[in-house]
Design an enzyme around this catalytic site. Structure first.
Site, PDB file in Angstrom:
ATOM      1  N   ASP A 196      -2.411  -4.742  -2.128  1.00 53.02           N
ATOM      2  CA  ASP A 196      -1.361  -3.889  -2.680  1.00 53.02           C
ATOM      3  C   ASP A 196      -0.970  -2.980  -1.516  1.00 53.02           C
ATOM      4  O   ASP A 196      -1.519  -1.895  -1.347  1.00 53.02           O
ATOM      5  CB  ASP A 196      -1.937  -3.099  -3.867  1.00 53.02           C
ATOM      6  CG  ASP A 196      -0.894  -2.254  -4.558  1.00 53.02           C
ATOM      7  OD1 ASP A 196       0.259  -2.706  -4.670  1.00 53.02           O
ATOM      8  OD2 ASP A 196      -1.217  -1.129  -4.988  1.00 53.02           O
ATOM      9  N   ASP A 252     -10.163   1.331   1.499  1.00 55.18           N
ATOM     10  CA  ASP A 252      -8.936   2.063   1.845  1.00 55.18           C
ATOM     11  C   ASP A 252      -9.132   2.749   3.183  1.00 55.18           C
ATOM     12  O   ASP A 252     -10.231   3.193   3.515  1.00 55.18           O
ATOM     13  CB  ASP A 252      -8.577   3.095   0.779  1.00 55.18           C
ATOM     14  CG  ASP A 252      -7.102   3.465   0.845  1.00 55.18           C
ATOM     15  OD1 ASP A 252      -6.306   2.900   0.074  1.00 55.18           O
ATOM     16  OD2 ASP A 252      -6.731   4.314   1.697  1.00 55.18           O
ATOM     17  N   ALA A 296      -6.393  -2.471  -0.064  1.00 51.67           N
ATOM     18  CA  ALA A 296      -5.813  -1.123   0.063  1.00 51.67           C
ATOM     19  C   ALA A 296      -5.890  -0.529  -1.339  1.00 51.67           C
ATOM     20  O   ALA A 296      -4.938  -0.592  -2.107  1.00 51.67           O
ATOM     21  CB  ALA A 296      -4.389  -1.212   0.573  1.00 51.67           C
ATOM     22  N   ASP A 323     -10.119   0.249   8.270  1.00 51.18           N
ATOM     23  CA  ASP A 323      -8.794  -0.343   8.444  1.00 51.18           C
ATOM     24  C   ASP A 323      -8.880  -1.784   7.936  1.00 51.18           C
ATOM     25  O   ASP A 323      -9.732  -2.552   8.386  1.00 51.18           O
ATOM     26  CB  ASP A 323      -8.447  -0.315   9.943  1.00 51.18           C
ATOM     27  CG  ASP A 323      -7.064  -0.866  10.219  1.00 51.18           C
ATOM     28  OD1 ASP A 323      -6.516  -1.586   9.364  1.00 51.18           O
ATOM     29  OD2 ASP A 323      -6.528  -0.575  11.304  1.00 51.18           O
ATOM     30  N   CYS A 369       5.274  -1.626  -3.931  1.00 52.42           N
ATOM     31  CA  CYS A 369       6.170  -0.929  -4.854  1.00 52.42           C
ATOM     32  C   CYS A 369       7.465  -0.611  -4.110  1.00 52.42           C
ATOM     33  O   CYS A 369       8.042   0.453  -4.268  1.00 52.42           O
ATOM     34  CB  CYS A 369       5.525   0.318  -5.437  1.00 52.42           C
ATOM     35  SG  CYS A 369       4.973   1.506  -4.209  1.00 52.42           S
ATOM     36  N   PRO A 398      -5.945   5.133  -5.100  1.00 51.44           N
ATOM     37  CA  PRO A 398      -7.126   5.695  -5.751  1.00 51.44           C
ATOM     38  C   PRO A 398      -7.715   4.831  -6.857  1.00 51.44           C
ATOM     39  O   PRO A 398      -8.471   5.334  -7.697  1.00 51.44           O
ATOM     40  CB  PRO A 398      -6.640   7.018  -6.310  1.00 51.44           C
ATOM     41  CG  PRO A 398      -5.153   6.978  -6.272  1.00 51.44           C
ATOM     42  CD  PRO A 398      -4.702   5.744  -5.600  1.00 51.44           C
ATOM     43  N   GLY A 399      -7.407   3.569  -6.882  1.00 53.03           N
ATOM     44  CA  GLY A 399      -8.208   2.679  -7.711  1.00 53.03           C
ATOM     45  C   GLY A 399      -7.603   2.187  -9.010  1.00 53.03           C
ATOM     46  O   GLY A 399      -8.310   1.617  -9.842  1.00 53.03           O
TER      47      GLY A 399
END
Ligand SMILES: C[S@@+](CC[C@H](N)C(=O)[O-])C[C@H]1O[C@@H](n2cnc3c(N)ncnc32)[C@H](O)[C@@H]1O
Length: 576
Positions: A317, A273, A249, A300, A374, A252-253
Site C-alpha cells: 500500500d 514501515d 508499508a 526501508d 490512494c 498505522p495498521g
C-alpha cells in the site's frame, strides 16, 4: 495536528461548507483517531519524520502552518483573494460557466455545429482557470485532472472532493461479530448500518452522539475506523491461514489488522514501515485489535529482502501523493503536481520490484502481490504496474471474486500505452463510488527468476512498447496525442521504422565520436562566394571520399563489435 488545522483552513476556503470529520468524532477522540483515521491511507500527516534522509520524496512534508502567510496565500482559493481585493464574484455564474464549457468540450463537434466560435484550446484554458478559481486547485493540477478524465467527469470529481465520504468502521472479527457490534453501538446512540453487500465486516456511521473513536468497543478493539476503499486491497490480497505475509508499508495498521484478522491470528504477518513514529501507532493498533501473529519492523521496504524469508503474499500500500483523498486532505490541491507524481512513481517502482522479489512463485497457496495507492494519478498506478510487468516475471490477475466493482485500469493514457491486462486492475473514485480515490492491482508471480533482459538491459525494457508489433498503420493514424500545455489534440508523429532508427543511431554514434567537430560541414553561402572554386571542389571530393571510407570502416567495425558489452553500453546511452 498542524495538518488537521491546515486541512480545516483549506476546507473553510472552498466555496462549499463541509462538515469536518473531526466534528463527528469529538475532541476527546482526536488523540486516538490519529492512530486510525490517517490509518487507512494518509502518510504521517500529523508527524514529522524522524529520519529525514530516509523519508520518501515530499511524502511527509510538514503541513502549512496557520500562521505562515505564504502558506496561507498559497492555500487560499483565488476566490477569497479576489473578494479581499473588493472584487465581486458571482459564484453561481462561475459554476455555470464551468458546467457549460465542460459540456461544450465533451460534445465539441456538436457545439461547433451549433455555432461555437472559440477555438477548443481557448475553451479548455478558460475551463482550467475557472476550475482552479472555483475549486481552489493549482492550475497545473486542475489541468491534469481535466485531461485525465473527460472535462465533464473531472468537474464531477472536483465536486465530489468538496464533500466528506461517509465515516466507516471495520468490525474486528477476532473480537466481535458485526451484528453484535451494530447493536452495541446503537445502544450508545451511534447510528450505523452495513456499508453494502460487498463487505461482511463494514459499517457506515450515519450519526453519533458520542465520539466513535472513544467508545468502550473501540478501546476494546472491536472495530477499526477505516475508509471503505481501504478494505479493498486486503480483500484482493485474500491472505490465507498459516501463510507468511508482508505488509510492506503498514503504518498505522488499518490494513495490517485486517490481514491479521483474515489469517485468524495464524501464520506470520510481517508489518513494516519506514517511519519510526508511525510504527508506534502501528504497534498500538496491533495490540488493541488483539493480533498475536504480527512482527513489526521499522525498515526501508527496499532493503527488506535481505532480512525476511520467502513470502506467500505481499501487500504494498505504497506511499503516494494522496490525489485520491483530496476531500480529507485539501492541501493536495495546491501541494501536488506532475513532478510529485513522477518522483513518487520512481519510489513506487522500486518498492514494487522489491516486493515481487520477496515472494515465492512456488508458494503452494499464494505467490501474490497486491499493489495499491490512494492516488488517482496514472504515473503512480498503471505506469508502476506496467514497469513491474516489463521487468519481472509477474502477470496481472483478476480479483473480481473478492470485490466485484470498480472501474477498469487504464491501458492507454495520452501518448502512453500499457499492457492490455491492466484492465484487470481497478480504480475507485469519489464521484462514482462515494469512496476515497484508490487504485488496486493484483499480481501473480510466475517464476522466481529475474528476466535476463531486465537484469542486463533495463533501459531497453523501459522503452518497450506493449503490442507495438500489432500496430498497423491505420491504428497508428488513429492515435492522438495531447499537447502538454493546452490539452488540444494533435496527430501523433509517424512511427520510426527500423531503418530510421538505425540511421539515427549511426548519426548519433558518429556525433558522439567527434566526427562532426573534426569535419564540420561548410556553410552554403560561403562556398558559393569562394573564388578558388576548382581547388575547393577537389578538396571536397577528397574529403567526401575519406568520409565514405570512414563510414564503410565504421559499418564494418560496428557489426562484430555490437556483440561486445562495451558497445552495448555506448548504444544504450545513445538510445536513452
Ligand atoms: C499509504 S501509507 C500506508 C497506510 C497503511 N497501509 C494503512 O492501511 O494503515 C504509506 C506508508 O508508507 C511508508 N513508507 C514510505 N516510504 C517507505 C519505504 N521506503 N519503505 C517502507 N515504508 C515506507 C510511510 O511511512 C507510510 O506510513
Amino acid at each position: 495536528m498542524k495538518k488537521k488545522r491546515a486541512a480545516k483552513t483549506a476546507k473553510s476556503k472552498t466555496p462549499k461548507a463541509i462538515k469536518p470529520e473531526e466534528d463527528w468524532l469529538g475532541d476527546e477522540a482526536e488523540g486516538e483517531n490519529e492512530l486510525d483515521l490517517g490509518s487507512d491511507d494518509g502518510e504521517g500527516i500529523d508527524q514529522a519524520p524522524e529520519e529525514e534522509e530516509e523519508a520518501p520524496p515530499d511524502d511527509d512534508e510538514p503541513p502549512a502552518d496557520d500562521d505562515n502567510e505564504a502558506g496561507d496565500a498559497q492555500m487560499g482559493s483565488r476566490i477569497l483573494a479576489r473578494v479581499a481585493e473588493g472584487k465581486q464574484m458571482d459564484l453561481t455564474a462561475l459554476k455555470q460557466e464551468i458546467q457549460d464549457d465542460a459540456g461544450l468540450l465533451s460534445n465539441w463537434r456538436k457545439a461547433q455545429e451549433l455555432g461555437e466560435k472559440r477555438p477548443r484550446e481557448e475553451v479548455f484554458k478558460n475551463l482550467v482557470s475557472n476550475c482552479s478559481t472555483y475549486f481552489g486547485y493549482s492550475e497545473e493540477l486542475a489541468e491534469y485532472f481535466l485531461q485525465m478524465f473527460s472535462p465533464e467527469t473531472a468537474v464531477k470529481f472536483f465536486e465530489a472532493n468538496e464533500q466528506q465520504r461517509p465515516l466507516t468502521l471495520r468490525t474486528n472479527t477476532l473480537k466481535a461479530r458485526r451484528s453484535s457490534l451494530l447493536q452495541a453501538l446503537t445502544q450508545r446512540k451511534v447510528q450505523v448500518d452495513p456499508i453494502g453487500s460487498w463487505t461482511k465486516v463494514g459499517l457506515k456511521v450515519y450519526q453519533s452522539q458520542v465520539p466513535v473513536g472513544a467508545t468502550p468497543e473501540y478501546l476494546g478493539g472491536h472495530y477499526m475506523i477505516q475508509s471503505a476503499s481501504s478494505f479493498i486491497p486486503v480483500m484482493a490480497l485474500a491472505p490465507q491461514q498459516d501463510e507468511v505475509v508482508l505488509d510492506m508499508a503498514a503504518a498505522p495498521g488499518g490494513k495490517t489488522t485486517y490481514i491479521g484478522q483474515l489469517m485468524r491470528n495464524s501464520g506470520t504477518l510481517f508489518a513494516n514501515d519506514l517511519r519510526k513514529d508511525r510504527c508506534k501507532a502501528l504497534v498500538a493498533n496491533v495490540h488493541r485489535l488483539g493480533l498475536t501473529n504480527v512482527v513489526v519492523t521499522n525498515l526501508d521496504g527496499k532493503k527488506l529482502s535481505k532480512m525476511l524469508p520467502r513470502l506467500d503474499r505481499v501487500l504494498l500500500d505504497a506511499p503516494c501523493t494522496g490525489s485520491g483523498i483530496i476531500a480529507r486532505d485539501p492541501s493536495v490541491k495546491v501541494k501536488r503536481g506532475q513532478k510529485d507524481f513522477e518522483s513518487h512513481s520512481r519510489l513506487q517502482k522500486e518498492l514494487l520490484t522489491a516486493a515481487i522479489d520477496m515472494v515465492d512463485a512456488g508458494s503452494k497457496t499464494g505467490g501474490y502481490i497486491v499493489y495499491s495507492t490512494c492516488s488517482v494519478a496514472v504515473e503512480e498506478n498503471e505506469a508502476v504496474v506496467d514497469h513491474a510487468l516489463k521487468t519481472r516475471n509477474v502477470e496481472l490477475v483478476s480479483f473480481t471474486s473478492a470485490v466485484n466493482f470498480g472501474v477498469e485500469g487504464l491501458c492507454k493514457y495520452r501518448e502512453r500505452r500499457f499492457h492490455p491486462s491492466l484492465n484487470l486492475a481497478r480504480r475507485y473514485y469519489p464521484h462514482v463510488h462515494n469512496m476515497d480515490g484508490f487504485f488496486v492491482a493484483k499480481l501473480k508471480k510466475t517464476s522466481n527468476k529475474v528476466p535476463e533482459r531486465a537484469k542486463k538491459d533495463r533501459s531497453k525494457m523501459e522503452d518497450k512498447v506493449w503490442g507495438e508489433e500489432h500496430w498497423t498503420s491505420d491504428f497508428m493514424d488513429s492515435v492522438v496525442d495531447f499537447e502538454e500545455s493546452n490539452g488540444s489534440a494533435v496527430t501523433k508523429k509517424k512511427k520510426m521504422t527500423a531503418r530510421d532508427r538505425k540511421k539515427q543511431r549511426r548519426e548519433e554514434l558518429v556525433k558522439a565520436r567527434g566526427y562532426q567537430q573534426k569535419y564540420p560541414p561548410k556553410a552554403k553561402e560561403e562556398s558559393a562566394q569562394d573564388s578558388t572554386e576548382p581547388l575547393r571542389k577537389a578538396k571536397v571530393k577528397s574529403l567526401k571520399k575519406k568520409k565514405e571510407k570512414r563510414a564503410l570502416d565504421q559499418d564494418a567495425a560496428e557489426a562484430p563489435v555490437k556483440k561486445t558489452r562495451k558497445t552495448n553500453k555506448v548504444q544504450n546511452i545513445l538510445e536513452r
